[in-house]
Design a protein around this motif. Structure first.
Motif, PDB file in Angstrom:
ATOM      1  N   TYR A   1     -43.269 -14.060  27.379  1.00  0.00           N
ATOM      2  CA  TYR A   1     -43.475 -12.793  28.108  1.00  0.00           C
ATOM      3  C   TYR A   1     -44.278 -11.712  27.236  1.00  0.00           C
ATOM      4  O   TYR A   1     -45.259 -11.284  27.664  1.00  0.00           O
TER       5      TYR A   1
ATOM      6  N   THR B   1     -45.971 -12.414  24.518  1.00  0.00           N
ATOM      7  CA  THR B   1     -47.513 -13.288  24.080  1.00  0.00           C
ATOM      8  C   THR B   1     -48.411 -12.842  25.468  1.00  0.00           C
ATOM      9  O   THR B   1     -49.614 -12.487  25.251  1.00  0.00           O
ATOM     10  N   GLU B   2     -47.957 -13.000  26.727  1.00  0.00           N
ATOM     11  CA  GLU B   2     -48.805 -12.767  27.607  1.00  0.00           C
ATOM     12  C   GLU B   2     -49.136 -11.145  27.639  1.00  0.00           C
ATOM     13  O   GLU B   2     -50.287 -10.807  27.875  1.00  0.00           O
TER      14      GLU B   2
ATOM     15  N   SER C   1     -49.168  -9.113  25.363  1.00  0.00           N
ATOM     16  CA  SER C   1     -50.037  -8.759  24.145  1.00  0.00           C
ATOM     17  C   SER C   1     -51.598  -9.098  24.586  1.00  0.00           C
ATOM     18  O   SER C   1     -52.399  -8.458  24.362  1.00  0.00           O
ATOM     19  N   PHE C   2     -51.637 -10.342  25.098  1.00  0.00           N
ATOM     20  CA  PHE C   2     -53.009 -11.086  25.313  1.00  0.00           C
ATOM     21  C   PHE C   2     -53.630 -10.046  26.452  1.00  0.00           C
ATOM     22  O   PHE C   2     -54.803  -9.716  26.420  1.00  0.00           O
ATOM     23  N   ILE C   3     -52.870  -9.568  27.630  1.00  0.00           N
ATOM     24  CA  ILE C   3     -53.496  -8.663  28.504  1.00  0.00           C
ATOM     25  C   ILE C   3     -53.863  -7.520  28.013  1.00  0.00           C
ATOM     26  O   ILE C   3     -54.904  -6.830  28.366  1.00  0.00           O
TER      27      ILE C   3
ATOM     28  N   HIS D   1     -54.942  -6.710  25.127  1.00  0.00           N
ATOM     29  CA  HIS D   1     -56.041  -6.831  24.283  1.00  0.00           C
ATOM     30  C   HIS D   1     -57.250  -7.218  25.044  1.00  0.00           C
ATOM     31  O   HIS D   1     -58.378  -6.345  24.748  1.00  0.00           O
TER      32      HIS D   1
ATOM     33  N   ARG E   1     -63.470 -10.215  33.129  1.00  0.00           N
ATOM     34  CA  ARG E   1     -62.461  -9.186  33.756  1.00  0.00           C
ATOM     35  C   ARG E   1     -63.606  -8.445  34.812  1.00  0.00           C
ATOM     36  O   ARG E   1     -64.514  -8.160  34.442  1.00  0.00           O
TER      37      ARG E   1
ATOM     38  N   ASN F   1     -51.896 -18.105  29.757  1.00  0.00           N
ATOM     39  CA  ASN F   1     -50.709 -17.262  30.306  1.00  0.00           C
ATOM     40  C   ASN F   1     -50.401 -17.402  31.625  1.00  0.00           C
ATOM     41  O   ASN F   1     -49.285 -17.374  32.003  1.00  0.00           O
TER      42      ASN F   1
ATOM     43  N   ASN G   1     -46.811 -19.083  32.536  1.00  0.00           N
ATOM     44  CA  ASN G   1     -45.725 -18.226  32.997  1.00  0.00           C
ATOM     45  C   ASN G   1     -45.649 -18.075  34.499  1.00  0.00           C
ATOM     46  O   ASN G   1     -44.812 -17.468  35.062  1.00  0.00           O
TER      47      ASN G   1
ATOM     48  N   ASP H   1     -54.904 -11.665  35.957  1.00  0.00           N
ATOM     49  CA  ASP H   1     -55.865 -10.634  36.182  1.00  0.00           C
ATOM     50  C   ASP H   1     -57.220 -10.825  35.593  1.00  0.00           C
ATOM     51  O   ASP H   1     -58.017  -9.852  35.519  1.00  0.00           O
TER      52      ASP H   1
ATOM     53  N   PHE I   1     -56.367 -16.029  21.376  1.00  0.00           N
ATOM     54  CA  PHE I   1     -55.819 -14.735  20.793  1.00  0.00           C
ATOM     55  C   PHE I   1     -56.623 -14.340  19.725  1.00  0.00           C
ATOM     56  O   PHE I   1     -57.236 -13.091  19.607  1.00  0.00           O
TER      57      PHE I   1
END
Lengths: 186, 186
Positions: A126, A128-129, A131-133, A135, B60, B82, B86, B91, B132
């Motif tokens: 959760y 990790t995702e 944080s990635f989003i 960024h 994006r 991601n 998950n 997005d 990342f």
DNA sequence: GTTCGTTATTAACAAATGTGAACGATATTG
DNA sequence: CAATATCGTTCACATTTGTTAATAACGAAC
């Protein structure tokens, strides 16, 4: 001290009280004075820290210049999950911008928690995702918006940071010079 | 067709030939014509694709403008880990910039591979971290360098992309206008 | 090969951002 | 409390980047 943390864990996955007790019982208190590092590049991250009070900054050291990539406040996790998970050497730094009180979890204890209940991997995935989003959004902002728009968006989305983070770090985060940020603020 | 893939997997973790056979036997071939999407925002990513030939772009959609965040070529994995891991709604978008030949792995098959040999989680963690790190580097470049420096760095670090990715996408990736990129190139 | 739509280049001008330097404000230290 | 260092602001000016519009180059489809 861990009430808020428990609440957050419950919101991410369905854990029983026993499971949460097992997790929480492994946390340790740690205090970091303003300006000190939680993680330095070249190290392997061996702890995550849940911020009880204070504020942390992730940054990349770019030819001597500190470029923040993330700010983390109360009730958020401080740490570099990639390095923590994979035991890889960190290319990021994390320091605190105020005296900061943490509840820390070591990598060894996370292993134990995970062996006790594999479902806890959900927490890692959760965050990790998340944080990635965050960024990639910030990256798109840098690529797409001009300085004024970036600052307005920052104020709108992170008003709680505007008066807690020094302006020169906000400027560096937004990819502009402190003088330009002053001009925009005026 | 999967020789290179096998070689790459072996470089990431120590897997036996049986384990690798189990993994590779689950791959399927897929062809995507130029311009078509591999993943569209709002969908859950159910496949990863190893690029045999072709080139993919993660981007994006920012108020109608496509902001690339990543380019992926032969012998790299195409996909949004991601969302894949998950089962969250993506997005991000992924499309191919040339006719592209993939070896795909479904989320269900990855589950099987992982149950057969949990060590395969290493692959996911490895690529998650790699992605990342690449993102935060790019973010720091956008925050730190001017347009000319960003383009020079792009040419130096990704010379194989300079003539395969349309200039307006390179420009958007670097956060500058196509006209400015033309000026820099001159 | 021709046509048509797309992508890339060029130029003049406008606007935004960086630079360097000075000054003020604020925080920290002794 | 004074001294000192750090941080924030302001200004004039240089430089970079964006904007608008026109044209050229390229590629795909017929």
């Amino acid at each position: 001290m861990s009430d808020k943390l428990i609440q957050i864990i419950k919101a991410i996955g369905s854990f029983t009280d026993d499971e949460i007790d097992f997790f929480v019982s492994r946390l340790k208190e740690q205090f970091i004075p303003k300006g000190e590092h939680f993680l330095t590049e070249g190290q392997v991250s061996r702890h995550l820290g849940f911020i009880v009070s204070g504020i942390g900054m992730h940054y990349r050291n770019y030819e001597g210049v500190e470029i923040p990539t993330d700010f983390t406040i109360e009730n958020e996790w401080l740490g570099y999950l990639n390095s923590f998970t994979n035991k890889t050497v960190s290319d990021m730094n994390i320091k605190v911008l105020e005296d900061t009180q943490l509840l820390t979890l070591s990598a060894e204890d996370f292993e134990k928690v995970y062996l006790f209940q594999p479902k806890f991997i959900l927490l890692k995935d959760y965050y990790t995702e998340l944080s990635f989003i965050n960024h990639t959004r910030h990256t798109a902002d840098l690529a797409m918006l001009d300085a004024k728009q970036r600052y307005y968006k920052f104020m709108k989305e992170k008003p709680h940071l505007v008066n807690r983070v020094p302006q020169y770090y906000i400027a560096a985060y937004l990819g502009i010079k402190p003088q330009s940020l002053s001009r925009i603020r005026k």
